[in-house]
Design an enzyme around this catalytic site. Structure first.
Site, PDB file in Angstrom:
ATOM      1  N   ASP A 174       0.869  -1.172   0.000  1.00 11.62           N
ATOM      2  CA  ASP A 174       0.000   0.000   0.000  1.00 11.62           C
ATOM      3  C   ASP A 174       0.912   1.229   0.000  1.00 11.62           C
ATOM      4  O   ASP A 174       2.138   1.127   0.131  1.00 11.62           O
ATOM      5  CB  ASP A 174      -0.980  -0.007   1.170  1.00 11.62           C
ATOM      6  CG  ASP A 174      -2.204   0.870   0.858  1.00 11.62           C
ATOM      7  OD1 ASP A 174      -2.129   1.697  -0.069  1.00 11.62           O
ATOM      8  OD2 ASP A 174      -3.224   0.740   1.538  1.00 11.62           O
TER       9      ASP A 174
HETATM   10  C1  NOJ Z   1      -3.950   3.933   0.052  1.00  9.30           C
HETATM   11  C2  NOJ Z   1      -5.165   3.068   0.158  1.00  9.30           C
HETATM   12  O1  NOJ Z   1      -5.138   2.340   1.363  1.00  9.30           O
HETATM   13  C3  NOJ Z   1      -5.306   2.095  -0.993  1.00  9.30           C
HETATM   14  O2  NOJ Z   1      -6.534   1.439  -0.883  1.00  9.30           O
HETATM   15  C4  NOJ Z   1      -5.173   2.810  -2.294  1.00  9.30           C
HETATM   16  O3  NOJ Z   1      -5.352   1.914  -3.367  1.00  9.30           O
HETATM   17  C5  NOJ Z   1      -3.823   3.484  -2.369  1.00  9.30           C
HETATM   18  N1  NOJ Z   1      -3.691   4.443  -1.282  1.00  9.30           N
HETATM   19  C6  NOJ Z   1      -3.610   4.198  -3.694  1.00  9.30           C
HETATM   20  O4  NOJ Z   1      -4.435   5.279  -3.783  1.00  9.30           O
END
Ligand code: NOJ
Length: 742
Positions: free
Chosen positions: A283
């Site tokens: 993430d």
């Molecule tokens: C953080 C989020 O937790 C995730 O779900 C997302 O896909 C990414 N950022 C990218 O935006």
């Protein structure tokens, strides 16, 4: 031309030769061939993902020369880069790199690209995986036309805590329904991977992110394997079995080990037991954030931990870019590990056809057409209407009769436009908001402007009641009052946890004042999570929970208000009576001192000052008609291993309107080697019936429905007695039987 001169020709002259040769190879052979020609730095480059600087969905790190790094083969993927113009620009840079390896463009296409569908939690209330496959398909058709190869969806985290803002992104609390929806969304997004309108899906967040302590986003998770395997992992396994191309790590630590550096999750479960052959992306920044967790000292250790655990791509932390080469040179990370990670990523690029044509997802003509396809809006309207949950309808004041002369439409969300999209919408370059049908516009379309009166009443937040007199005046002049209130769309979503999940501002006061007029008042609650609204649930005669319905919100609300669509949605997440009950969910264990009623609190598992029951339970939702259940039959009462029981029952529409009932089958394993939940959803059927019409519903009970992950984490059914419950919700059980498994 002599050989020497041939050798020094620009690489592109070899391309036709290479591609003719490469067409003979399998994808795995192509990957191996390419890897054999890559430097270590180029391989690590494939494992590096950056945010495009255009928008950000996390804390940004600005790079001095992103374009230069892309040209150097140091970047494998970009996120938040949308539209054919922008993706083309970056892809052209990537093609200037030595090996011309195309970039992957990833994006949070969570509930639609331009055409915005209801937020995923709302969509899950349709209990209609086939429909959700279609909405994911439309999202993929639009996104792929705009250069996107990969969506960071579906989010398949089970959630039991509505304080957590990300409940809006998932499918609620149930692993069975959650698994069906996870598979449907994966299939819908991916279509046929390799065609120009199939985008890679991403099962996220792996794993147990939904169990963050206190509902506080990013918080720690401490969970038994028993709970993990039986409740939190099943939707991930379903996504994997549906062929999902990628997984994303979660931010949380699980039992003291950050998920990003968690080899049990990634090596043992995902790539080991489940044999997942796609790739895992971290993430945003989660590799570097292991330093904050305190499980590693610095970026060097973070990279070592993540790559060893099985994280293939680093989203935005730069740990891989800055440290992997050193780690390999020092012998701490074997080259084989880098080959494995880069190979998994390259394989997807081959499968998407990007080596044949890096711009095959980047076609302005197709983009224009896809983004203006009226079928997409029609589907969004259907899904939205089917996502609205009717919580209350006293005196059957809904649907609004056609004969009604004047409708007062009051509230801060009546004329709002963008709010209807909810969180995690996509800002599409060059597209304004005019395609979004506001709630006001929807009612104008349906009832005509001359039958509508409007007052804002108050804002979503704040203490200002100066709009109340005007709202009351407008209500007095109407026959029916519809009030649209709720959260701001960005009060739920990532980093949007709330400790008080009440209606903000003075909105409750506004409705209570309007109720004093004696007019029939219908309340629309717009929110990304279950809210607590005790006064309204007690006093308002009719409540429709609209969630955030997307770009067709207004039309869908009008369809339901006037009865063109009879509401059929059922809750997928329990609504607590008060925050003190959280976490509250239907599939709890019985305990040694179970409470079964609120009146028997004596040394029972209950609260002294609160009900043990939710306000609105999992599976709950009303219709404008009523249904009766009868004639439950099991073709046998005993089941041998590998056998099956056929269950039948009759459902009858006993009201005056056609409607759809969601018949729910729950099971309870009465005595087992581990304590089992008091009930678990194991099947359901949606039945559409004309007034007076009946239909026989059939379910099959097989070992798979009885099995669970036991103490040894084997998935197996055990002998013994089972209760079978057929309900209109998880509490409203209409028919009961029991059977034995030998
Ligand atoms: C953080 C989020 O937790 C995730 O779900 C997302 O896909 C990414 N950022 C990218 O935006």
């Amino acid at each position: 031309m002599n050989l020497k001169r041939l050798f020094f020709q620009p690489a592109f002259l070899f391309l036709p030769l290479f591609s003719a040769f490469s067409q003979q190879l399998t994808v795995d052979q192509k990957v191996a061939d390419l890897l054999s020609r890559m430097t270590l730095e180029e391989k690590i480059g494939q494992m590096n993902q950056y945010n495009d600087d255009w928008i950000a969905t996390g804390p940004v790190t600005l790079d001095a020369d992103k374009a230069g790094q892309i040209r150097n083969g140091q970047v494998g993927s970009l996120l938040n880069c949308v539209g054919t113009a922008r993706t083309r620009k970056w892809q052209e840079e990537a093609l200037k790199s030595r090996l011309k390896i195309p970039l992957l463009f990833g994006q949070d296409v969570i509930h639609g690209y331009k055409t915005t569908f209801p937020i995923p939690l709302a969509e899950s209330c349709t209990w209609d995986p086939e429909l959700l496959k279609k909405s994911a398909r439309v999202a993929a058709v639009e996104a792929s036309s705009a250069g996107i190869h990969w969506t960071f969806a579906p989010m398949v985290d089970i959630a039991r805590d509505p304080r957590w803002g990300r409940v809006m992104e998932g499918s609620g609390e149930d692993p069975y329904l959650g698994s069906l929806i996870a598979a449907a969304r994966v299939t819908g997004f991916q279509g046929t991977l390799g065609s120009t309108d199939g985008i890679m899906a991403c099962a996220k967040h792996f794993a147990a992110y939904g169990a963050a302590v206190g509902g506080r986003d990013y918080n720690t998770v401490d969970m038994s394997d028993y709970l993990l395997w039986n409740v939190y992992l099943p939707p991930f396994l379903a996504a994997k079995n549906a062929g999902v191309a990628t997984f994303m790590n979660s931010f949380n630590d699980l039992n003291g080990v950050p998920a990003t550096g968690n080899a049990y999750l990634q090596r043992y479960i995902l790539k080991g037991r489940w044999k997942f052959d796609g790739f895992v992306v971290s993430d945003w920044g989660s590799i570097g954030e292991m330093i904050n967790h305190g499980s590693v000292k610095d970026g060097y250790e973070a990279a070592l931990s993540a790559v060893t655990a099985g994280s293939d791509m680093d989203m935005e932390s730069r740990s891989y870019k800055n440290h992997l080469a050193t780690l390999v040179k020092e012998g701490k990370v074997p080259v084989a590990l880098i080959d494995e990670a880069a190979g998994r990523i390259l394989k997807k690029k081959f499968e998407l056809g990007l080596f044949d044509d890096p711009f095959r997802f980047c076609d302005p003509e197709r983009e224009k057409k896809a983004l203006s396809n009226p079928d997409h809006a029609r589907l969004a309207r259907e899904v939205a209407a089917k996502s609205i949950v009717l919580l209350k309808n006293e005196g059957e004041i809904l649907p609004v009769p056609e004969s009604v002369r004047k409708i007062a439409f009051i509230g801060p969300l009546v004329k709002a436009v963008k709010q209807n999209k909810g969180f995690w919408d996509v800002e599409v370059p060059g597209v304004d908001s005019s395609f979004i049908v506001s709630q006001w516009q929807g009612l104008v379309n349906r009832a005509g402007a001359d039958r509508l009166l409007y007052a804002e009443g108050c804002k979503i937040e704040g203490t200002d009641k100066s709009g109340f007199p005007e709202a009351l005046r407008v209500a007095e002049a109407a026959d029916v009052v519809v009030v649209s209130i709720g959260e701001r769309r960005d009060l739920s979503g990532e980093a949007k946890s709330r400790a008080n999940i009440t209606l903000p501002g003075v909105q409750t006061d506004l409705v209570l004042e309007l109720l004093k007029t004696g007019k029939p008042v219908i309340v629309l609650i717009n929110a990304g999570r279950p809210l607590v609204f005790p006064e309204l649930s007690a006093k308002a005669p009719a409540i429709l929970y609209t969630w955030w319905l997307g770009s067709e919100a207004g039309n869908a609300i009008a369809d339901v208000l006037f009865g063109t669509v009879n509401p059929s949605a059922r809750l997928t997440l329990s609504f607590p009576v008060s925050v003190g009950q959280i976490p509250i969910y239907y599939n709890y264990y019985n305990t040694g001192r179970p409470a079964t009623t609120d009146s028997n609190r004596f040394y029972n598992s209950s609260y002294l000052d609160e009900s043990i029951w939710p306000k609105y339970e999992f599976g709950y939702g009303l219709s404008y008609t009523t249904f009766a259940y009868s004639d439950l039959k099991l073709d046998r009462k005993e089941l041998d291993a590998g056998g099956k029981i056929t269950v039948t029952l009759k459902v009858t529409n006993t009201g005056k309107r056609a409607g759809t009932e969601t018949v729910q089958l729950y099971l309870r394993d009465k005595v087992a080697s581990m304590v089992r939940p008091v009930k678990e959803l194991k099947d359901f059927a949606k039945v559409t019936l004309a007034p007076g019409e009946s239909q026989t519903v059939t379910f099959l009970i097989t070992d798979e429905k009885l099995a669970f992950y036991n103490a040894r984490l084997e998935f197996a059914a055990e002998p013994g007695e089972f209760d079978l419950m057929i309900g209109a919700s998880s509490r409203d059980i209409r028919l009961k039987e029991s059977f034995t498994r030998n």
